[in-house]
Structure formats: C-alpha cells, structure tokens
Write a protein that holds these residues in place. Sequence first.
Motif, short mmCIF file in Angstrom:
data_model
loop_
_atom_site.label_atom_id
_atom_site.label_comp_id
_atom_site.label_asym_id
_atom_site.label_seq_id
_atom_site.Cartn_x
_atom_site.Cartn_y
_atom_site.Cartn_z
N LEU A 197 40.73 12.79 2.63
CA LEU A 197 40.64 13.60 1.42
C LEU A 197 39.41 14.48 1.53
CD1 LEU A 197 41.41 10.91 -1.33
CD2 LEU A 197 42.98 12.62 -0.39
N GLU A 198 39.57 15.77 1.31
CA GLU A 198 38.44 16.69 1.38
C GLU A 198 37.63 16.65 0.09
OE1 GLU A 198 39.19 20.62 2.93
OE2 GLU A 198 41.12 19.97 3.75
N GLY A 199 36.31 16.54 0.25
CA GLY A 199 35.42 16.53 -0.91
C GLY A 199 34.48 17.72 -0.85
N HIS A 200 33.81 17.98 -1.95
CA HIS A 200 32.87 19.11 -1.99
C HIS A 200 31.66 18.87 -1.09
CE1 HIS A 200 35.07 21.21 -5.09
NE2 HIS A 200 35.08 20.12 -5.85
N GLN A 201 31.20 17.60 -1.06
CA GLN A 201 30.02 17.29 -0.25
C GLN A 201 30.35 16.40 0.94
OE1 GLN A 201 27.34 15.59 -3.16
NE2 GLN A 201 26.48 17.59 -3.66
N LYS A 202 31.35 15.53 0.80
CA LYS A 202 31.67 14.60 1.86
C LYS A 202 33.14 14.25 1.82
CE LYS A 202 29.78 10.46 4.05
NZ LYS A 202 28.80 9.35 3.94
N ASP A 203 33.78 14.15 2.99
CA ASP A 203 35.19 13.77 3.07
C ASP A 203 35.32 12.26 3.00
OD1 ASP A 203 35.81 16.45 3.42
OD2 ASP A 203 35.79 16.30 5.62
N LEU A 204 36.50 11.80 2.56
CA LEU A 204 36.81 10.38 2.55
C LEU A 204 37.96 10.14 3.52
CD1 LEU A 204 36.58 7.49 1.46
CD2 LEU A 204 38.15 8.14 -0.37
N ILE A 205 37.69 9.46 4.63
CA ILE A 205 38.73 9.16 5.61
C ILE A 205 39.56 7.99 5.12
CG2 ILE A 205 39.22 8.49 7.99
CD1 ILE A 205 36.64 9.84 8.83
N LEU A 206 40.86 8.21 4.98
CA LEU A 206 41.76 7.18 4.48
C LEU A 206 42.23 6.27 5.61
CD1 LEU A 206 43.94 9.34 2.06
CD2 LEU A 206 42.00 7.86 1.47
N LYS A 207 42.52 6.85 6.77
CA LYS A 207 43.00 6.05 7.89
C LYS A 207 42.90 6.84 9.18
CE LYS A 207 47.80 7.31 6.81
NZ LYS A 207 49.12 6.80 6.45
N ILE A 208 42.99 6.11 10.29
CA ILE A 208 43.08 6.68 11.62
C ILE A 208 44.50 6.42 12.11
CG2 ILE A 208 42.19 6.57 13.97
CD1 ILE A 208 39.60 5.41 12.76
N VAL A 209 45.10 7.42 12.73
CA VAL A 209 46.50 7.29 13.16
C VAL A 209 46.60 7.48 14.67
CG1 VAL A 209 48.84 8.15 12.87
CG2 VAL A 209 47.26 8.21 10.93
N PRO A 210 47.08 6.45 15.40
CA PRO A 210 47.29 6.56 16.85
C PRO A 210 48.72 7.00 17.17
CG PRO A 210 47.52 4.28 16.17
CD PRO A 210 47.26 5.09 14.91
N ASP A 211 49.08 6.90 18.45
CA ASP A 211 50.42 7.30 18.92
C ASP A 211 51.54 6.64 18.11
OD1 ASP A 211 48.95 8.48 20.88
OD2 ASP A 211 49.64 7.22 22.51
N ASN A 212 52.66 7.37 18.02
CA ASN A 212 53.90 6.83 17.46
C ASN A 212 53.77 6.34 16.02
OD1 ASN A 212 55.46 7.32 19.82
ND2 ASN A 212 54.64 5.45 20.75
N CYS A 226 41.60 0.25 8.82
CA CYS A 226 41.52 1.68 9.13
C CYS A 226 42.87 2.30 9.46
CB CYS A 226 40.51 1.94 10.26
SG CYS A 226 41.03 1.38 11.89
N ILE A 227 43.89 1.47 9.80
CA ILE A 227 45.22 2.02 10.05
C ILE A 227 46.28 1.09 9.48
CG2 ILE A 227 44.44 2.97 12.27
CD1 ILE A 227 46.35 0.96 13.62
N VAL A 228 47.52 1.59 9.44
CA VAL A 228 48.67 0.75 9.13
C VAL A 228 49.16 0.15 10.44
CG1 VAL A 228 51.03 0.68 8.25
CG2 VAL A 228 49.34 2.12 7.13
N ASN A 229 49.02 -1.17 10.57
CA ASN A 229 49.37 -1.82 11.83
C ASN A 229 50.85 -2.23 11.81
OD1 ASN A 229 48.95 -2.82 14.40
ND2 ASN A 229 48.27 -4.82 13.69
N THR A 230 51.71 -1.24 11.63
CA THR A 230 53.15 -1.46 11.55
C THR A 230 53.84 -0.45 12.46
OG1 THR A 230 52.91 -2.08 9.23
CG2 THR A 230 55.13 -1.62 9.99
N SER A 231 54.89 -0.89 13.17
CA SER A 231 55.61 0.02 14.05
C SER A 231 56.36 1.07 13.22
CB SER A 231 56.61 -0.76 14.91
OG SER A 231 57.40 0.13 15.68
#
Length: 231
Positions: free
Chosen positions: A68-83, A10-15
Amino acid sequence: MNKDIGAPSCIVNTSHFNCFETLSEEETAILDANKRDVSFKKGEMIAKQGSFASHVIFLKKGLVKVYLEGHQKDLILKIVPDNHFVSLSSVFDGNDSFIYSVSTYVNSTATLISIDVFKQLMRKNARFATQVINLLNSNTAQIYGRFYCISRKQSHGRVADIILCLAENVFKAQSFNLKISRNDLADLTGLSAESVIRIFKEFREEKLIEVDGKTITVHEFERLKEISLYG
C-alpha cells in the motif's frame, strides 16, 4: 495465541498453480487465448494502486512485493514468489481498480489474464471458482497475520518472523541470497532500517543466523520460531 496468526506471515504459503488444473481442455484453450506473458525489469512496477484493473496478474517467474502506498512510508503486505497470483482482489464485482501496488525485486515474468475471461471461467466452473475463493481466504488470513505481527509483536519477533518467512516460504532454503533491501525489510517489519540492522547483528552474535554479504544462513530455526511467536 493462535499459532497460525503468530506464524511467519510475509506470503501466502498455498499453491496457486493448482487451480488451473480444474479447467477443462476447452476452458484452458479460452484462458490461453486471453493471456499474455510480459517481462518486467528489476524495480519495475507491475500494477499501480488506483489504476484500472483490466487483468489478473499471475507471477510466472521472479519475486515481487505487494504494498500500500503511503504519503511518507509504504506498507508491504506480502512478498510473492514464482507461480502465485498477485492481484486476485481485483476479481470481485464493483471494483475496477488495483487496491495496492506491485513492483519487482528481480527481473520477473508475469502472466496477464483478461479479468472478464477470468470471471467468466469462475462462473462456468464451480471447482475453479472454489479454488479462487480458497486463495482469497488464504490471502485474507495472511494479511491478518501481517497486521498481528506489526501491531502485537516486539521488534525482535517481527525480524525473526521475516527471516523465517524468507527461508521457509519464499526461498525454501536454509541459505539464500537476500534480494530485498534493508529499507524493504524495515517496511515489512514496521521498524526503522537502523533497528533492523541492529537486530540482525544481535542474531548474528547469538549464532542464530550467519550473514555473508547478501547471503543469509539460518542456523537456529526453532529458536527463531520461539522469538517470532513470543519475543
């Protein structure tokens, strides 16, 4: 199967913050003169898909979703935390718009950096450019993992993937307060909200997790990893 592709995605686990350490004092001064910290309320949009990208967004504090915004449903690519950066895709030449939308889960603060200055620093500082390229490559690998999860994993594997990603990569805790709605969990997994609720119930009954209001506690990390990879 490559475990890196099957791992929680769900995220990029890189500093991301480390790339700024490659800048000289002069370059840091240029960066500081061309950036602004902006506060955003919960649910507010930071970037709109298709809008003009005049800046790079670095999330200083908070939690956001990139989708990504869709006509009927969005597609979540990732969750982004601090920094973490949230809009590096707007850096490459020939693109002048955001290719996805970004909105906040909680009150957040983002640093907006002039995209022209950001590109200038990349051209001037090879180490900085290399760090940015590495982050872009990590983003690409993470997106591959997301699509593998959605297209190849069974429903239980998708939910286990998200629970592990939230615990290990986003909140970095065995117990955490879930600031994400069931609908967003459904978008993250490519399942219906009803299916997500049912699988959460099954995981609770199997003592893999505990749910108390919005607080989730993970009890069986190894079992969830098995389900994420193979279930």
